[in-house]
Every structure is written in C-alpha cells, then in structure tokens.
Design an enzyme around this catalytic site. Sequence first.
Site, PDB file in Angstrom:
ATOM      1  N   ASP A   1       0.878  -1.181   0.000  1.00  0.00           N
ATOM      2  CA  ASP A   1       0.000   0.000   0.000  1.00  0.00           C
ATOM      3  C   ASP A   1       0.914   1.229   0.000  1.00  0.00           C
ATOM      4  OD1 ASP A   1      -2.374   1.560   0.180  1.00  0.00           O
ATOM      5  OD2 ASP A   1      -2.247   1.651   2.349  1.00  0.00           O
TER       6      ASP A   1
ATOM      7  N   TYR B   1      -1.540   8.029  -3.534  1.00  0.00           N
ATOM      8  CA  TYR B   1      -1.866   7.492  -4.855  1.00  0.00           C
ATOM      9  C   TYR B   1      -3.162   8.111  -5.382  1.00  0.00           C
ATOM     10  CZ  TYR B   1       1.523   3.578  -4.934  1.00  0.00           C
ATOM     11  OH  TYR B   1       2.652   2.805  -4.982  1.00  0.00           O
ATOM     12  N   GLY B   2      -4.055   8.420  -4.458  1.00  0.00           N
ATOM     13  CA  GLY B   2      -5.376   8.909  -4.847  1.00  0.00           C
ATOM     14  C   GLY B   2      -5.339  10.208  -5.633  1.00  0.00           C
TER      15      GLY B   2
ATOM     16  N   CYS C   1      -4.526  -2.054  -1.570  1.00  0.00           N
ATOM     17  CA  CYS C   1      -4.808  -0.671  -1.937  1.00  0.00           C
ATOM     18  C   CYS C   1      -5.809  -0.683  -3.083  1.00  0.00           C
ATOM     19  CB  CYS C   1      -3.501  -0.008  -2.365  1.00  0.00           C
ATOM     20  SG  CYS C   1      -3.717   1.660  -3.028  1.00  0.00           S
ATOM     21  N   ASN C   2      -6.943  -0.044  -2.877  1.00  0.00           N
ATOM     22  CA  ASN C   2      -7.970   0.002  -3.936  1.00  0.00           C
ATOM     23  C   ASN C   2      -7.499   0.815  -5.140  1.00  0.00           C
ATOM     24  OD1 ASN C   2     -10.979  -0.866  -2.813  1.00  0.00           O
ATOM     25  ND2 ASN C   2      -9.585  -0.254  -1.195  1.00  0.00           N
ATOM     26  N   THR C   3      -6.807   1.917  -4.875  1.00  0.00           N
ATOM     27  CA  THR C   3      -6.377   2.769  -5.987  1.00  0.00           C
ATOM     28  C   THR C   3      -5.423   1.986  -6.880  1.00  0.00           C
ATOM     29  OG1 THR C   3      -6.468   4.591  -4.383  1.00  0.00           O
ATOM     30  CG2 THR C   3      -5.500   5.071  -6.535  1.00  0.00           C
TER      31      THR C   3
ATOM     32  N   CYS D   1     -11.244   2.362   0.185  1.00  0.00           N
ATOM     33  CA  CYS D   1      -9.830   2.717   0.325  1.00  0.00           C
ATOM     34  C   CYS D   1      -9.418   2.008   1.596  1.00  0.00           C
ATOM     35  CB  CYS D   1      -9.649   4.225   0.474  1.00  0.00           C
ATOM     36  SG  CYS D   1      -7.992   4.695   1.038  1.00  0.00           S
ATOM     37  N   THR D   2      -8.285   1.315   1.551  1.00  0.00           N
ATOM     38  CA  THR D   2      -7.923   0.487   2.704  1.00  0.00           C
ATOM     39  C   THR D   2      -7.610   1.312   3.959  1.00  0.00           C
ATOM     40  OG1 THR D   2      -5.660   0.393   1.840  1.00  0.00           O
ATOM     41  CG2 THR D   2      -7.130  -1.471   1.341  1.00  0.00           C
ATOM     42  N   HIS D   3      -7.367   2.603   3.767  1.00  0.00           N
ATOM     43  CA  HIS D   3      -7.157   3.442   4.950  1.00  0.00           C
ATOM     44  C   HIS D   3      -8.462   3.671   5.735  1.00  0.00           C
ATOM     45  CE1 HIS D   3      -3.240   4.546   3.206  1.00  0.00           C
ATOM     46  NE2 HIS D   3      -2.939   5.051   4.392  1.00  0.00           N
TER      47      HIS D   3
HETATM   48  N1  DGL Z   1      -4.919   2.985   0.751  1.00  0.00           N
HETATM   49  C1  DGL Z   1      -5.043   3.416  -0.608  1.00  0.00           C
HETATM   50  C2  DGL Z   1      -6.306   2.832  -1.252  1.00  0.00           C
HETATM   51  O1  DGL Z   1      -6.828   1.831  -0.802  1.00  0.00           O
HETATM   52  C3  DGL Z   1      -4.972   4.895  -0.895  1.00  0.00           C
HETATM   53  C4  DGL Z   1      -3.927   5.708  -0.239  1.00  0.00           C
HETATM   54  C5  DGL Z   1      -3.398   6.867  -1.042  1.00  0.00           C
HETATM   55  O2  DGL Z   1      -4.170   7.635  -1.655  1.00  0.00           O
HETATM   56  O3  DGL Z   1      -2.180   6.962  -1.082  1.00  0.00           O
HETATM   57  O4  DGL Z   1      -6.789   3.346  -2.237  1.00  0.00           O
END
Ligand code: DGL
Length: 270
Positions: free
Chosen positions: A16, A48-49, A80-82, A194-196
């Site tokens: 991630d 990443y988003g 990480c979804n993104t 989003c995993t966060h």
């Molecule tokens: N944890 C990431 C996700 O699941 C996003 C984190 C980021 O934007 O860096 O999309």
Amino acid sequence: MTGDQVDTSGPLLFFDTGVGGLSILREAQKLLPDAPIVYAADYAGMPYGMKTEEELSTRIPLLLGRLVERYKPQLVTMACNTASTIALDVVRSVLDIPVVGTVPAVKPASQITKTGVIGLLGTSATIRQPYVDRLADEFASDKKLLRFGAPDLVHSAEAKLRGEIPDPQAIQAAVAGLIEQEHGDEIDTVILACTHFPLVEEELQKYFVQPVQFIDGSQGIARRIAYLTKGTKWPETKHDGVLVTTGELDQMAPYCKKLHEFGLRKLELL
Ligand code: DGL
C-alpha cells in the site's frame, strides 16, 4: 519459476502507500497467524489517490518487481484500492506469483442494502475508475451507488495510527459528501473503498445521522489469501515481520507502536 511449480516457502507481501493495508493484514493474520509478513509502504509515492493513471500504472509494477526480487514472497496482496483498480492487470502480467487485489466491495454491499442506496467512499482516483463503473453495472444496476472522493481521510487514518487525533473536519466532510447528494439521506450501506478508511470507521460512524453499515473487502481478501496458500507449512519459529518503506526510516518512528501489534518489528528501506 515456471509452469505449475509454486514456491510456497516465501512470505506474504502486502503493498500500500502507507498503513492503510493494515486493515487487510489484520484480517489475514486472523486466518494465518504464523505466516511471515513483509509489509511494503510506498510513502514516497503517497498519496496514490491524487496521481494519474499513467503515473500509477508505471510506478506500481516497477516497485512490486523490485520487492518480489528482494523478498521472494509466495503471494502479493495489493492492499490498496487505488493501485488495484488501476494496475492489477499489469502487475499480474509481470509477476509470476499469485497477486490478490483489493477492489470496492460493491457486490456484497448490494446484497445487504435494504434501502437500495449505497454510498462509496474512495480516493479521487478510485472513484473515477472504469473498474468501479463495471462493478456498478454488474452488481448494482438496480441500486443507487453514490460515490464520493475523500482523499483527506487517508491522512486522518495515518494520523490515527501515529497516535494522533484524526482531523474531525476531514471526517465530517467525507460524510457530508455522501449524505448531501440527492438520495444521500437514504444511504444504509457505505463501502469503504480505500484500505485506509476502515481504520477511521468509528470516527465516520459518528457523523452519519442515519444508521449505516460499513463494508470493505478485507475479510474476503483474507479468505482468498488463505485459500491460495493452503498447504503451506508456515515456519514454527515466529520471525519478526518486515516493514519496508520507500520513504524515510525516521518517518516511521511514530508508527512503531502500532506496527509492533502486527509483528512488524524490522524496518527497511527500499
Ligand atoms: N490505501 C489506498 C487505497 O486503498 C490509498 C492511499 C493513497 O491515496 O495513497 O486506495
């Protein structure tokens, strides 16, 4: 490694940008407590988003290639979804080990909603992905899927895991972004895409006026990892897990207490 030979001796690698993937690791460790873990955090690339599809589909396979070469995992989880909604196919095409992705839990959400109105919170990059459109068409065409990009929640979750109080304004803004849309007051199910975000679920809950249930993919992903590693003889002696970062080692100090709860005691730089 070629053909049907699978080396099952390596660790499980989770990837991630930051600590978001711990929401996936948490579920995986419930099923596989003895599995050796390498947790890779691309802090140098965070968030990443807010990056483009082009940047991410180049960066992620390159990083994962280096990580796989160094740690020789038996399986990679893109926690990480993104990253997954943009680069899962390209990563699978360059790695010769199983790759598990994390994509928005539209299917299960659609099965449990009673009002037929589902909220989806993700990063700005995730919510605009054709991958999400396809999930919506396939599994929620008879439902209303209201999306909202809440990149600031990534920082709220990071802050919480450093032991700080997450910014209430960011939490409130994320909830408002959903419930102020047309039919937003009918949302009864919220996909944390989003995993966060599961890391700040309690905080999010407080700002919804209506009762909502949250859903994310972590349990299904953990079951998938357990299925794909079935038959592995995990080491009998417990080794420290590794946290490898593309950022600065010093930056990790405030996270150490939390990382230790996951057995991640060795810090390394990529
Ligand atoms: N944890 C990431 C996700 O699941 C996003 C984190 C980021 O934007 O860096 O999309």
